[in-house]
Design a protein around this motif. Structure first.
Motif, short mmCIF file in Angstrom:
data_model
loop_
_atom_site.label_atom_id
_atom_site.label_comp_id
_atom_site.label_asym_id
_atom_site.label_seq_id
_atom_site.Cartn_x
_atom_site.Cartn_y
_atom_site.Cartn_z
N LEU A 1 0.40 -1.14 -0.12
CA LEU A 1 0.42 0.35 0.27
C LEU A 1 0.74 1.23 0.51
O LEU A 1 0.27 2.45 -0.26
N VAL A 2 2.23 1.32 1.01
CA VAL A 2 2.63 1.90 0.89
C VAL A 2 4.53 2.00 0.34
O VAL A 2 4.78 0.37 0.25
N ASP A 3 4.96 2.75 0.08
CA ASP A 3 6.49 2.65 -0.88
C ASP A 3 7.34 3.02 0.25
O ASP A 3 7.66 4.15 0.58
N SER A 4 8.28 1.80 1.08
CA SER A 4 8.01 2.34 2.38
C SER A 4 9.40 1.90 2.44
O SER A 4 10.87 1.10 3.06
N TRP A 5 10.01 1.34 1.21
CA TRP A 5 11.73 0.91 1.38
C TRP A 5 12.60 1.70 1.87
O TRP A 5 13.72 1.37 1.71
N SER A 6 12.10 3.15 2.07
CA SER A 6 13.21 4.15 2.20
C SER A 6 13.67 4.09 3.18
O SER A 6 14.45 4.69 4.24
N ARG A 7 12.57 3.60 4.58
CA ARG A 7 13.03 3.39 6.02
C ARG A 7 13.92 1.91 6.21
O ARG A 7 14.46 2.67 6.80
N PHE A 8 14.69 1.25 5.22
CA PHE A 8 15.70 1.16 5.39
C PHE A 8 17.08 1.79 5.60
O PHE A 8 17.75 1.61 5.79
N ASP A 9 16.82 2.94 4.28
CA ASP A 9 18.07 3.43 4.60
C ASP A 9 18.32 4.63 5.36
O ASP A 9 18.77 5.06 5.48
N ILE B 1 6.89 8.85 4.02
CA ILE B 1 7.09 7.52 2.96
C ILE B 1 5.26 8.18 2.09
O ILE B 1 4.83 8.30 3.51
N ARG B 2 5.10 7.20 1.31
CA ARG B 2 4.19 7.92 0.38
C ARG B 2 3.60 6.28 0.18
O ARG B 2 4.16 5.61 0.01
N LEU B 3 2.13 7.05 -0.70
CA LEU B 3 1.07 5.86 -1.23
C LEU B 3 2.19 5.35 -2.34
O LEU B 3 1.93 6.17 -3.04
#
Length: 211
Positions: free
Chosen positions: A13-21, A84-86
């Motif tokens: 639902l959200v593009d949360s890949w950035s949570r790692f970086d 983080i965005r949808l």
């Protein structure tokens, strides 16, 4: 006939890949710990925050698992609550489902402390009848019983519920409950995307395909 739709959160639902970086890897950087970025992300991706904290402790990050968990959660909150965005097409697809009177739910492995602020920041929290995390059920998505419980709590026949997830194990276990399933081919996890067609007849690369 689909009367309810349940969405996984991260990379669905959200593009949360950035949570790692943005939230996790900086902790290793701050401690001067050398690691392979892609390998580390692959290890962190299926885990929650406490297991990642335990891994970091084993790698030399100082403090107890609880202390490192809190350190990670500070960064995670910032990412989810502000950045983080949808996924592309997700908001429009949710709007269409609402117009059709379909009941909406979230089921995620991420805790409420970051899930709820993320959905609120994107303006869609109130669109969902329930936002569930695995903590609410005391079991993870690797346990097929979780999805049986979710079906029971929704209170509809399982075949009238549609479930979206980018994790092939979760998709397979949801299907065991009798729910209809649709895999999401996340570009950030090609190893998972390659397995989705093996466990789901229906799958999408983007919600834009459904508009």
């Amino acid at each position: 006939m689909i009367r309810a739709v349940v969405f996984d959160l991260d990379d669905t639902l959200v593009d949360s890949w950035s949570r790692f970086d943005g939230a996790m890897l900086p902790v290793l950087d701050e401690e001067g710990i050398v690691y392979d970025r892609d390998d580390m992300i692959a290890k962190m991706h299926p885990q929650g925050v406490p297991p990642t904290a335990a891994l970091f402790c084993e790698m030399g990050v100082p403090g107890t698992v609880e202390e490192v968990t809190r350190r990670l959660e500070v960064g995670m909150y910032r990412e989810y609550a502000e950045r983080i965005r949808l996924m592309p097409g997700a908001e429009a697809y949710l709007c269409r489902l609402r117009e059709q009177g379909v009941r909406l739910f979230v089921l995620t492995a991420s805790p409420h402390s970051i899930t709820d602020p993320c959905l609120r920041n994107n303006g869609v929290f109130d669109w969902f009848e329930q936002v569930w995390t695995v903590e609410d059920y005391g079991m993870g998505k690797s346990n097929p019983d979780l999805f049986v419980r979710v079906v029971e709590d929704i209170g509809l026949p399982a075949d009238e519920i549609l479930y979206y997830d980018d994790n092939p194990m979760a998709v397979a276990n949801a299907a065991k409950s009798g729910m209809q399933v649709c895999g999401v081919l996340c570009p950030h996890t090609p190893q998972n995307a390659a397995k989705i067609p093996e466990v789901a007849e229906k799958y999408i690369a983007s919600f834009e395909e459904l508009l």
